[in-house]
Design a protein around this motif. Structure first.
Motif, PDB file in Angstrom:
ATOM      1  N   LEU A   1       3.603 -12.560  -8.389  1.00 31.21           N
ATOM      2  CA  LEU A   1       4.403 -11.384  -8.723  1.00 31.21           C
ATOM      3  C   LEU A   1       4.238 -10.332  -7.628  1.00 31.21           C
ATOM      4  CD1 LEU A   1       3.609 -11.025 -12.546  1.00 31.21           C
ATOM      5  CD2 LEU A   1       5.762 -11.829 -11.529  1.00 31.21           C
ATOM      6  N   THR A   2       5.113  -9.341  -7.660  1.00 29.77           N
ATOM      7  CA  THR A   2       5.077  -8.259  -6.679  1.00 29.77           C
ATOM      8  C   THR A   2       5.125  -6.915  -7.397  1.00 29.77           C
ATOM      9  OG1 THR A   2       6.182  -9.563  -4.965  1.00 29.77           O
ATOM     10  CG2 THR A   2       6.269  -7.173  -4.730  1.00 29.77           C
ATOM     11  N   LEU A   3       4.287  -5.989  -6.950  1.00 31.58           N
ATOM     12  CA  LEU A   3       4.374  -4.606  -7.398  1.00 31.58           C
ATOM     13  C   LEU A   3       4.983  -3.778  -6.271  1.00 31.58           C
ATOM     14  CD1 LEU A   3       0.901  -3.958  -9.107  1.00 31.58           C
ATOM     15  CD2 LEU A   3       3.068  -4.578 -10.203  1.00 31.58           C
ATOM     16  N   VAL A   4       6.081  -3.103  -6.552  1.00 31.84           N
ATOM     17  CA  VAL A   4       6.671  -2.145  -5.614  1.00 31.84           C
ATOM     18  C   VAL A   4       6.338  -0.760  -6.147  1.00 31.84           C
ATOM     19  CG1 VAL A   4       8.770  -1.289  -4.538  1.00 31.84           C
ATOM     20  CG2 VAL A   4       8.516  -3.743  -4.997  1.00 31.84           C
ATOM     21  N   ILE A   5       5.460  -0.064  -5.427  1.00 30.59           N
ATOM     22  CA  ILE A   5       4.994   1.252  -5.877  1.00 30.59           C
ATOM     23  C   ILE A   5       5.599   2.312  -4.969  1.00 30.59           C
ATOM     24  CG2 ILE A   5       2.980   2.648  -6.437  1.00 30.59           C
ATOM     25  CD1 ILE A   5       1.343   0.085  -6.542  1.00 30.59           C
ATOM     26  N   THR A   6       6.317   3.231  -5.561  1.00 30.33           N
ATOM     27  CA  THR A   6       6.998   4.242  -4.762  1.00 30.33           C
ATOM     28  C   THR A   6       7.110   5.530  -5.558  1.00 30.33           C
ATOM     29  OG1 THR A   6       8.953   4.641  -3.379  1.00 30.33           O
ATOM     30  CG2 THR A   6       9.321   3.573  -5.515  1.00 30.33           C
ATOM     31  N   ARG A   7       7.703   6.509  -4.945  1.00 34.65           N
ATOM     32  CA  ARG A   7       7.881   7.807  -5.594  1.00 34.65           C
ATOM     33  C   ARG A   7       9.359   8.015  -5.893  1.00 34.65           C
ATOM     34  NH1 ARG A   7       9.313  12.049  -2.951  1.00 34.65           N
ATOM     35  NH2 ARG A   7       8.480  11.276  -0.977  1.00 34.65           N
ATOM     36  N   ILE A   8       9.659   8.355  -7.122  1.00 36.28           N
ATOM     37  CA  ILE A   8      11.013   8.748  -7.499  1.00 36.28           C
ATOM     38  C   ILE A   8      10.919  10.187  -7.979  1.00 36.28           C
ATOM     39  CG2 ILE A   8      12.948   8.321  -9.040  1.00 36.28           C
ATOM     40  CD1 ILE A   8      12.271   5.409  -9.039  1.00 36.28           C
TER      41      ILE A   8
ATOM     42  N   GLY B   1       5.723   6.199   0.119  1.00 33.39           N
ATOM     43  CA  GLY B   1       5.765   7.531  -0.456  1.00 33.39           C
ATOM     44  C   GLY B   1       4.640   7.839  -1.413  1.00 33.39           C
ATOM     45  N   VAL B   2       3.634   6.939  -1.518  1.00 29.91           N
ATOM     46  CA  VAL B   2       2.501   7.168  -2.407  1.00 29.91           C
ATOM     47  C   VAL B   2       1.217   6.864  -1.656  1.00 29.91           C
ATOM     48  CG1 VAL B   2       3.734   6.714  -4.573  1.00 29.91           C
ATOM     49  CG2 VAL B   2       2.711   4.808  -3.306  1.00 29.91           C
ATOM     50  N   ASP B   3       0.148   7.512  -2.067  1.00 29.96           N
ATOM     51  CA  ASP B   3      -1.154   7.309  -1.424  1.00 29.96           C
ATOM     52  C   ASP B   3      -1.910   6.220  -2.180  1.00 29.96           C
ATOM     53  OD1 ASP B   3      -3.399   7.526   0.108  1.00 29.96           O
ATOM     54  OD2 ASP B   3      -4.125   9.382  -0.815  1.00 29.96           O
ATOM     55  N   VAL B   4      -1.565   4.989  -1.905  1.00 36.40           N
ATOM     56  CA  VAL B   4      -2.167   3.837  -2.578  1.00 36.40           C
ATOM     57  C   VAL B   4      -2.553   2.809  -1.527  1.00 36.40           C
ATOM     58  CG1 VAL B   4      -1.757   1.906  -4.154  1.00 36.40           C
ATOM     59  CG2 VAL B   4      -0.861   4.178  -4.707  1.00 36.40           C
ATOM     60  N   ASP B   5      -3.791   2.327  -1.594  1.00 37.97           N
ATOM     61  CA  ASP B   5      -4.261   1.261  -0.718  1.00 37.97           C
ATOM     62  C   ASP B   5      -3.998  -0.069  -1.425  1.00 37.97           C
ATOM     63  OD1 ASP B   5      -5.762  -0.760   0.522  1.00 37.97           O
ATOM     64  OD2 ASP B   5      -7.293   0.653   1.212  1.00 37.97           O
TER      65      ASP B   5
ATOM     66  N   ARG C   1      14.578  10.224  -0.390  1.00 37.05           N
ATOM     67  CA  ARG C   1      13.616  10.377   0.706  1.00 37.05           C
ATOM     68  C   ARG C   1      12.788   9.118   0.950  1.00 37.05           C
ATOM     69  NH1 ARG C   1      11.334  15.546  -2.282  1.00 37.05           N
ATOM     70  NH2 ARG C   1      11.858  14.073  -3.939  1.00 37.05           N
ATOM     71  N   ILE C   2      13.124   8.042   0.231  1.00 36.59           N
ATOM     72  CA  ILE C   2      12.358   6.804   0.331  1.00 36.59           C
ATOM     73  C   ILE C   2      13.282   5.682   0.821  1.00 36.59           C
ATOM     74  CG2 ILE C   2      10.978   5.116  -0.923  1.00 36.59           C
ATOM     75  CD1 ILE C   2       9.602   7.783  -0.671  1.00 36.59           C
ATOM     76  N   ALA C   3      12.761   4.801   1.683  1.00 41.31           N
ATOM     77  CA  ALA C   3      13.606   3.794   2.323  1.00 41.31           C
ATOM     78  C   ALA C   3      13.886   2.571   1.459  1.00 41.31           C
ATOM     79  CB  ALA C   3      12.967   3.345   3.643  1.00 41.31           C
ATOM     80  N   TYR C   4      13.250   2.434   0.299  1.00 46.80           N
ATOM     81  CA  TYR C   4      13.585   1.310  -0.572  1.00 46.80           C
ATOM     82  C   TYR C   4      14.991   1.472  -1.124  1.00 46.80           C
ATOM     83  CZ  TYR C   4       8.700  -0.251  -0.700  1.00 46.80           C
ATOM     84  OH  TYR C   4       7.470  -0.709  -0.380  1.00 46.80           O
TER      85      TYR C   4
END
Length: 390
Positions: free
Chosen positions: A368-375, A348-352, A301-304
């Motif tokens: 660096l990069t943080l990719v925050i998503t829902r699995i 997919g997450v409620d993060v600002d 359900r996530i586009a990543y």
């Protein structure tokens, strides 16, 4: 407040007398800081024509980033804002090449310029006399274009492909409500039901709610989603209901449609995370893109997307670690890795991202990069190398 042009202004701006006046005004800086003094000088030198001259020069300067060969065009502020970028207009014209086309909301003629080069006959109509006069100026030297004053909701041509671009502002604000477009999208579709029809729309429109039985094309330019376009079953390509078109700022282009395969494996994250172009996401073709390039999804359900290689021309984020969304642990890990510039991507997450970055306080030197998503139901953080900007 933007200057309101009159027909008299347009006639003057099209005259030989205006050429030297526009050249003189163009030598002024016309920056935010200098504008009051520049306007006073223009008034001393050009009298009542000063406002039209200043606004025309300022609009031409703004148009450079959007429109090709528009250095001597005439615009209104609203018309320039809505004008289709030249690269997008050329793409649409290529799909209509060889057809007779009637642009029923032609405005100042941005679409007509691209169409007249590849179509045998083009009609451009509008209810706004000022914009029609500007279009006539902008299309000078295009004998196969017929300008006409006409209501877009009253069909007045036959055997043409109808092209429409409803204005997306209502009560001074941008709207995504089809009924508040000008002309209203439901009325436009009713007026040309059964005709070959192409309608430019905002990419945020709820296409499924329209019950559109043709093709929906989403177009991006230079990495930014610019528009959606509704294509009736004819002249659309048979069997295609969704299309993503990606236009590069370097002139490159590629397209993806829903008649291509979308079978992808269900696997654990690979070496890379890939964020597909926004046109692919908006068109609902993430799985098709993944199948084309041997990728798969982090979550259905996530586009990543993820995989062991990165398609050419796309930013890929190499995964360094997988972490839980716990700020204290994240802060410690970023500090350990000497993180400085920190990019945060979320889906997919409620993060600002901005608020989280401020709390994590990265102060090192390594980007660096943080990719925050829902699995599944779990918020997951992937710590990645930040790719260079291409």
């Amino acid at each position: 407040m933007a200057y309101r042009f009159s027909r008299d202004d347009v006639e003057y701006l099209r005259s030989a007398a205006a050429v030297s006046a526009l050249a003189a005004v163009d030598r002024l800086a016309l920056t935010t800081a200098s504008l009051p003094n520049d306007v006073q000088r223009a008034r001393r030198e050009h009298g009542e024509r000063a406002a039209a001259l200043v606004e025309t020069v300022r609009l031409r300067r703004r148009a450079v980033a959007k429109l090709d060969e528009a250095g001597d065009w005439l615009f209104t502020d609203d018309a320039l804002q809505q004008a289709t970028p030249s690269a997008v207009a050329r793409h649409r014209a290529r799909r209509l090449a060889g057809r007779a086309v009637h642009d029923v909301t032609c405005s100042i003629g941005a679409e007509l310029v691209a169409l007249h080069r590849v179509c045998p006959a083009v009609i451009g109509s509008d209810l706004d006399d000022v914009r029609l006069a500007m279009a006539a100026h902008n299309l000078s030297g295009a004998p196969n274009v017929l300008p006409a004053r006409a209501d877009a909701l009253r069909p007045c041509s036959t055997d043409t492909v109808v092209l429409a671009d409803p204005a997306r502002r209502a009560d001074g604000r941008r709207t995504h409500d089809p009924a508040k477009l000008q002309p209203p999208l439901p009325d436009l579709l009713d007026a040309y039901r059964g005709r070959a029809l192409v309608v430019k729309c905002a990419p945020g429109l709820d296409f499924d709610g329209l019950a559109w039985d043709g093709e929906v094309e989403v177009v991006s330019l230079g990495g930014a989603v610019r528009e959606a376009c509704l294509w009736s079953a004819e002249p659309a390509e048979p069997g295609v209901t969704r299309r993503a078109t990606v236009l590069g700022s370097d002139g490159s282009s590629w397209t993806l449609t829903d008649d291509e395969p979308d079978d992808i494996p269900d696997r654990a994250p690979g070496e890379w995370i890939i964020d597909p172009d926004g046109a692919v996401v908006r068109a609902g073709l993430v799985r098709h893109y993944a199948a084309k390039y041997g990728l798969w999804q982090l979550d259905s359900r996530i586009a990543y997307l993820t995989g062991d290689r990165v398609p050419e021309g796309v930013r890929g984020f190499r995964i360094l670690d997988r972490l839980d969304l716990r700020e204290k642990a994240l802060r410690a890990e970023l500090h350990r890795r000497d993180c400085g510039p920190l990019e945060i991507l979320t889906r997919g997450v409620d993060v600002d991202p901005d608020a989280l970055r401020a709390r994590l306080k990265p102060r090192g030197s390594r980007p660096l990069t943080l990719v925050i998503t829902r699995i599944g139901r779990t918020a997951t953080v992937f710590l990645c190398e930040t790719p260079p900007v291409r």
